[in-house]
Write a protein that holds these residues in place. Structure first.
Motif, PDB file in Angstrom:
ATOM      1  N   SER A   1       0.816  -1.226   0.000  1.00 28.65           N
ATOM      2  CA  SER A   1       0.000   0.000   0.000  1.00 28.65           C
ATOM      3  C   SER A   1       0.847   1.271   0.000  1.00 28.65           C
ATOM      4  N   LYS A   2       2.139   1.151   0.301  1.00 30.75           N
ATOM      5  CA  LYS A   2       3.003   2.328   0.214  1.00 30.75           C
ATOM      6  C   LYS A   2       3.272   2.696  -1.246  1.00 30.75           C
ATOM      7  N   ARG A   3       3.178   1.703  -2.120  1.00 30.15           N
ATOM      8  CA  ARG A   3       3.523   1.942  -3.528  1.00 30.15           C
ATOM      9  C   ARG A   3       2.311   1.996  -4.453  1.00 30.15           C
ATOM     10  N   PHE A   4       1.181   1.429  -3.994  1.00 29.13           N
ATOM     11  CA  PHE A   4      -0.002   1.349  -4.857  1.00 29.13           C
ATOM     12  C   PHE A   4      -1.215   1.962  -4.161  1.00 29.13           C
ATOM     13  N   VAL A   5      -1.891   2.867  -4.857  1.00 30.88           N
ATOM     14  CA  VAL A   5      -3.105   3.453  -4.294  1.00 30.88           C
ATOM     15  C   VAL A   5      -4.311   2.973  -5.103  1.00 30.88           C
ATOM     16  N   TRP A   6      -5.384   2.710  -4.382  1.00 36.23           N
ATOM     17  CA  TRP A   6      -6.556   2.061  -4.986  1.00 36.23           C
ATOM     18  C   TRP A   6      -7.500   3.052  -5.651  1.00 36.23           C
ATOM     19  N   VAL A   7      -7.929   2.721  -6.869  1.00 32.06           N
ATOM     20  CA  VAL A   7      -9.034   3.403  -7.540  1.00 32.06           C
ATOM     21  C   VAL A   7     -10.081   2.322  -7.824  1.00 32.06           C
ATOM     22  N   PHE A   8     -11.269   2.485  -7.259  1.00 30.02           N
ATOM     23  CA  PHE A   8     -12.291   1.451  -7.409  1.00 30.02           C
ATOM     24  C   PHE A   8     -13.255   1.780  -8.555  1.00 30.02           C
ATOM     25  N   PHE A   9     -14.105   0.814  -8.897  1.00 37.58           N
ATOM     26  CA  PHE A   9     -15.053   0.986 -10.007  1.00 37.58           C
ATOM     27  C   PHE A   9     -16.444   1.342  -9.478  1.00 37.58           C
ATOM     28  N   ALA A  10     -17.064   2.336 -10.081  1.00 38.44           N
ATOM     29  CA  ALA A  10     -18.358   2.813  -9.577  1.00 38.44           C
ATOM     30  C   ALA A  10     -19.520   2.524 -10.526  1.00 38.44           C
ATOM     31  N   ASP A  11     -19.263   1.827 -11.630  1.00 40.04           N
ATOM     32  CA  ASP A  11     -20.316   1.604 -12.637  1.00 40.04           C
ATOM     33  C   ASP A  11     -21.485   0.773 -12.133  1.00 40.04           C
ATOM     34  N   SER A  12     -21.185  -0.209 -11.271  1.00 42.34           N
ATOM     35  CA  SER A  12     -22.193  -1.230 -10.977  1.00 42.34           C
ATOM     36  C   SER A  12     -23.463  -0.667 -10.328  1.00 42.34           C
TER      37      SER A  12
END
Ligand SMILES: [Zn+2]
Length: 448
Positions: free
Chosen positions: A152-163
């Motif tokens: 998590s120090k190197r990767f930040v989450w972007v989630f999907f909102a379509d559903s």
């Protein structure tokens, strides 16, 4: 000493370049190939030293279904994305010291085994080490859910909102073509996962409660799961032209179909128009930027006219959404030359991902140059890396995106410096902006 112009012309080309780069004043239409080459050679190593923020990517292993909220339908890939692309061999050599010169099935086995060994050895450091090799400081993981094997120090989450836009009986939606047969059930699955996350067994009967549930997921993802943005890939599932229905209209449709029954297409779209705008508004309220897929898409049934980036104009220029930061993922490709003008809106940014993978460096250079010449402070870099298969993984596509991005950037800036459009110092400032600073500024305090 004052040199007469005639004397200047006789001086060695390197000094000529210096003279050209130092020149302040009117830009010229032409530069000599030597000037451009010399500047390119000088700029590229400096650009390689800039730590990258990757604004759009799908890191993960090929057997991980969470790398995206959808999956690839059958269809054909453009030339550079086929696994016959010799550049992929170069990628495997650079990242894994791959000993062969092709990716024949027997040889590819070596690569698959090597990756499995490293994965076992390095665990959570595996993908961080790939980033280190490419000088990516931090990157977006646009995934259905975050993976425990990404640091998590190197990767930040972007989630999907379509559903949230597909809560009803989707038989008709799914039956439209073989692409939707792949996509829509995955949207249904995503919605069920959000329900599970919020301890909800079934959809609420009241529309009010449904909207509360939508907000709850956004807030939960942001506060408890460190999500930095929401992403739409809606162009794969319907038109990106969104109407502006009232709440009452949406509520009426919700009540009519939440318990069953297939909505007629127009009613479904009206409901979705309302939900999309609600999400965009919430993105402004929560300071949760909205990423939107704007480009051609995979599969044989992706509609280029329905998914056209220009369809979003009424949303992007709507003053009601002035607080929402929009990122046009893939820059509207192949309409990136038109789409860049959306960046004139203060809350709209462009992302270059996919462009530098479907285009070869020479073509990407031209597109990026036009972006740099118009809104250089609003453009951001992304790789769109994706684990295509066991041999061609997220690792190789990271490499391809980064290499092409840097080469295209150095070549575009070399031309701009050589023709006197910008100084070398300004060019390097633009390079920092594109590869890192412009995107990082959007997520102040959350990414670096
Ligand atoms: Zn993507």
């Amino acid at each position: 000493m004052k040199l007469r112009p005639r004397v200047l012309l006789l001086i060695a080309p390197a000094i000529l370049v210096l003279a050209a780069t130092a020149a302040v004043g009117q830009a010229r239409p032409l530069a000599t190939p030597d000037q451009v080459r010399e500047l390119y050679t000088r700029l590229l190593p400096q650009i390689e030293k800039i730590p990258i923020f990757d604004h759009h990517a799908h890191p993960g292993f090929p057997d991980d279904p969470d790398v995206d909220a959808m999956a690839a339908p059958p269809g054909s890939s453009p030339l550079r994305e086929r696994n016959t692309n010799p550049e992929l061999v170069a990628a495997a050599k650079a990242l894994f010291k791959y000993p062969y010169d092709d990716l024949s099935p027997e040889h590819a086995k070596w690569l698959v085994n090597r990756k499995a060994e490293l994965k076992k050895e390095q665990g959570i450091a595996y993908f961080s080490n790939i980033l280190d090799k490419l000088n990516i400081e931090q990157g977006v993981a646009n995934r259905a859910m975050m993976a425990d094997y990404l640091d998590s120090k190197r990767f930040v989450w972007v989630f999907f909102a379509d559903s949230f836009m597909w809560p009803f009986d989707n038989h008709k939606e799914t039956a439209r073509n073989v692409d939707e047969q792949v996509y829509i059930p995955l949207q249904e699955k995503m919605l069920r996962r959000w329900m599970q996350q919020e301890n909800m067994k079934q959809l609420p009967a009241s529309f009010d409660e449904y909207m509360k549930f939508v907000t709850q997921v956004l807030e939960d993802n942001q506060k408890n799961k460190a999500a930095v943005a929401m992403k739409f890939e809606v162009a794969y599932f319907r038109s990106t032209k969104f109407g502006d229905p009232t709440r009452e209209q949406a509520e009426e449709i919700y009540k009519r179909y939440v318990a069953g029954g297939v909505p007629p297409e127009q009613e479904y779209r009206t409901f979705q128009d309302y939900i999309f705008r609600y999400l965009v508004r919430e993105g402004g309220r929560l300071h949760l930027p909205v990423h939107i897929h704007t480009a051609v898409g995979i599969g044989d049934y992706f509609s280029m006219t329905e998914g056209n980036v220009m369809n979003l104009e009424n949303i992007l220029r709507d003053p009601r959404y002035a607080d929402t930061v929009f990122v046009l993922i893939h820059g509207g490709y192949p309409l990136e030359r038109e789409a860049i003008w959306f960046a004139s809106v203060k809350n709209v940014y462009m992302d270059s991902s996919l462009m530098e993978v479907v285009m070869y460096p020479a073509a990407f250079k031209d597109s990026l140059k036009q972006w740099l010449e118009t809104f250089p402070d609003k453009i951001t870099f992304g790789t769109d890396c994706f684990p295509y298969n066991d041999a061609l993984g997220a690792e190789e596509s990271y490499w391809l995106g980064v290499q092409t991005g840097r080469m295209g950037l150095a070549a575009a800036l070399a031309e701009m410096v050589a023709t006197g459009e910008v100084t070398q110092a300004k060019a390097l400032e633009m390079a920092h902006g594109f590869l890192h600073d412009n995107a990082v500024r959007i997520y102040e305090g959350k990414v670096h």
